[in-house]
Design an enzyme around this catalytic site. Structure first.
Site, short mmCIF file in Angstrom:
data_model
loop_
_atom_site.label_atom_id
_atom_site.label_comp_id
_atom_site.label_asym_id
_atom_site.label_seq_id
_atom_site.Cartn_x
_atom_site.Cartn_y
_atom_site.Cartn_z
N ASN A 90 0.82 -1.20 0.00
CA ASN A 90 0.00 0.00 0.00
C ASN A 90 0.87 1.26 0.00
O ASN A 90 1.03 1.91 -1.03
CB ASN A 90 -0.94 -0.04 1.21
CG ASN A 90 -2.04 1.01 1.11
OD1 ASN A 90 -1.93 1.97 0.37
ND2 ASN A 90 -3.09 0.82 1.87
N ASP A 91 1.46 1.56 1.14
CA ASP A 91 2.20 2.82 1.25
C ASP A 91 3.37 2.90 0.26
O ASP A 91 3.69 3.98 -0.23
CB ASP A 91 2.73 3.00 2.67
CG ASP A 91 1.58 3.07 3.68
OD1 ASP A 91 0.52 3.58 3.31
OD2 ASP A 91 1.75 2.59 4.81
N VAL A 92 4.00 1.76 -0.05
CA VAL A 92 5.19 1.79 -0.89
C VAL A 92 4.88 2.03 -2.36
O VAL A 92 5.78 2.18 -3.18
CB VAL A 92 6.04 0.49 -0.75
CG1 VAL A 92 6.52 0.33 0.66
CG2 VAL A 92 5.26 -0.72 -1.21
N VAL A 93 3.57 2.05 -2.73
CA VAL A 93 3.21 2.39 -4.11
C VAL A 93 2.32 3.64 -4.14
O VAL A 93 1.69 3.94 -5.14
CB VAL A 93 2.46 1.23 -4.82
CG1 VAL A 93 3.41 0.08 -5.11
CG2 VAL A 93 1.28 0.74 -4.00
N ALA A 102 0.77 3.33 7.39
CA ALA A 102 0.91 4.74 7.72
C ALA A 102 -0.45 5.40 7.97
O ALA A 102 -0.52 6.53 8.41
CB ALA A 102 1.66 5.47 6.61
#
Lengths: 468, 91
Positions: free
Chosen positions: A394-397, A435
């Site tokens: 999720n957060d890393v993309v 996050a």
């Protein structure tokens, strides 16, 4: 001190350094670990006592009985932990082993201090340093372990915690300083206990407010702390192998901590002293996304997109590991590969619960490591990718890291999945990531959402690809 | 303090920094686990402390230190090996 031991130390030090060096490349890493272990074993067998004679040639008495049985018990416990732990729980295991090392370092430093009749300030400082840092690493690691196990999930912060922490820190330092200069008599032992208690408390107070996402950085830092405590013990006991090994771990651990912080785009001070997600960026993101909706897709359609693509990039996240779907994703990659689709995996440096954790999890599912690419290698060619398959990440993309200066993850390097021709996101629900922020990727025109459990969705994809 | 020791300490700091500086992030977890095992060398300290322990308290605490140190060093190397044996190249 015999010449034999001096030569052994040189050999041990070389083996340890070579070992760490070889750990830095996937081809040689296993041998690196073995070399270091061999070095350790040689050092253990040749270990001299304070008089310079080999430890293992002394007469057998209660002390030696305790040493041997202690080693056997520790070996059994360590082996049990090492071979029973699930790969998804690896960060916890590292934290636990680190805590044990820290505890041992504190005990050794403390016992040496309590036993010494008159200590020069320089030795006293080393003993107290080992006690203090070791005790801190012990409780800090245990709290980190509990947090990663989900037993203390939420960051705990009470009003004025920073002030309490600062006071604890100052009190510990002051007591340590005073003891260094007045290290004599029975009173010193009582104060030593007080110092150890303060350090234990400080370890808890330091780690308790830090969120689960930052735990790997904390573990890495505590790892280097333990190394330094061990180095100090080495000085106290006069064992050069301990000094060299502890210092190596201390400095390499510090650098590793900084590298991780860089990958997450967060200064180390921010990790230690600021709780994450306290900024009020939620409303901004919600406003930008108002009126937009996500487009969902079914497994059969997604399978068609995948089978007729020329190039597919798979972006795995921790959600994949939680769903225990590593083997299904491996099967899908193989199936697509047989149909002539070029498949590779793009791994974000902090995917999983620890940098490199995702690589371990995929390796467990027999995915060869040369199929795993780093973020920097994939991003420049993302425009040519037909389908980017995001699984449990999720957060890393999240493109907000590039586009939204107000976002808490702004500036974090991401895998730019949104630049692929089409994006398919496998996700359980629309819940926010670690996050706790909205992901704009899900609302883009070229993104389709495949809702459901990752394992079930992947199984469906595999059978549909086979059928098409 | 002996300046030779200081010299060794500083050299070890520099070597520690140098050998880590170019490690790909895919190996960070095994690397952390491997260096974690290396500080298990505290087992040596535990053994030497316990060897000269006299009082029951010192014997007990020394024993705990040896158990902790042994678990750290043996468990650490084993778990790192378990991780690394899975890293394979394409057949």
């Amino acid at each position: 001190m015999g010449t034999v031991w001096s030569l052994v130390i040189i050999g041990v030090a070389v083996l340890l350094m070579l070992g760490i060096k070889l750990l830095g490349s996937p081809k040689t890493a296993r041998w690196g670990n073995r070399l270091a272990a061999i070095g350790m074993l040689v050092g253990l067998l040749a270990l001299p006592d304070a008089g310079g004679d080999p430890v293992w040639q002394r007469d057998w008495n209660l002390n030696y009985l305790l040493i041997v049985s202690g080693i056997i018990v520790g070996l059994a416990l360590g082996a049990l932990g090492a071979y029973s732990v699930k790969m998804t729980a690896m960060p916890q295991m590292v934290a636990l082993f680190n805590g044990l090392g820290g505890g041992a370092a504190a005990l050794v430093g403390g016992l040496e201090f309590a036993r010494a009749a008159a200590v020069p300030p320089s030795s006293a400082a080393a003993m107290l340093f080992a006690t203090l840092i070791g005790a801190l690493a012990f409780t800090g690691s245990v709290v980190a372990y509990l947090k990663l196990n989900g037993k203390l999930e939420r960051p705990r912060l009470f009003r004025g915690q920073h002030i309490v922490n600062a006071l604890l820190f100052i009190a510990t330092l002051a007591l340590g300083g005073w003891l260094t200069l007045h290290a004599t008599g029975g009173g010193a032992t009582a104060l030593l206990l007080l110092l150890a208690a303060l350090a234990l408390l400080f370890g808890v107070a330091l780690v308790l407010p830090i969120g689960g996402a930052d735990m790997p950085v904390v573990i890495s830092l505590l790892n280097s702390f333990t190394g330094l405590a061990v180095a100090a013990d080495g000085l106290v006991i006069g064992n050069l192998a301990m000094l060299v090994a502890g210092t190596l771990v201390g400095s390499s651990g510090t650098l590793l901590t900084l590298l991780m912080c860089k990958a997450m785009n967060r200064p180390v001070g921010n990790v230690l002293f600021g709780a994450f997600g306290s900024g009020g960026s939620g409303p901004v993101a919600a406003g930008a996304l108002a009126g937009k909706s996500v487009k969902s897709i079914q497994a059969d359609e997604a399978a068609l997109l995948l089978s007729y693509a020329r190039q597919v990039v798979i972006v795995p996240g921790y959600g994949l590991a939680v769903a225990q779907a590593q083997h299904q994703v491996c099967e899908l990659a193989e199936e697509l590969g047989q149909r002539g689709v070029e498949v590779c995996f793009a791994i974000h440096p902090v995917a999983g619960r620890m940098p490199g954790h995702m690589n371990v999890l995929l390796a467990e599912a027999n995915i060869p490591y040369d199929q795993l690419h780093e973020m920097e290698a994939v991003n420049p060619v993302m425009e040519r990718v037909d389908v980017c398959l995001v699984i449990g990440a999720n957060d890393v993309v999240n493109p907000a890291a590039r586009e939204e200066p107000a976002s808490p993850i702004y500036g974090m390097p991401i895998i730019e999945a949104d630049r692929a021709k089409a994006v398919i996101v496998l996700k359980r629900s629309m819940a926010a990531g670690f996050a706790g922020i909205d992901n704009h990727l899900f609302y883009k025109d070229n993104t389709r959402m495949l809702f459901g459990d990752a394992k079930a969705s992947l199984t469906a994809l595999v059978s549909q690809v086979k059928a098409s | 303090m002996d300046t030779n020791l200081l010299f060794i300490f500083i050299l070890a700091v520099i070597v520690g920094f140098e050998i880590i500086s170019k490690v790909p992030s895919m190996l960070h977890t095994p690397l952390m686990s491997g260096t974690n095992a290396i500080h298990g060398i505290i087992l040596f300290g535990g053994i030497l402390t316990l060897a000269d322990a006299a009082s029951p308290v010192a014997l007990t605490l020394g024993f705990v230190a040896v158990v902790f140190g042994a678990a750290n060093v043996f468990g650490g190397f084993m778990v790192t090996d378990r991780m690394l044996q899975m890293f394979k190249k394409r057949k």
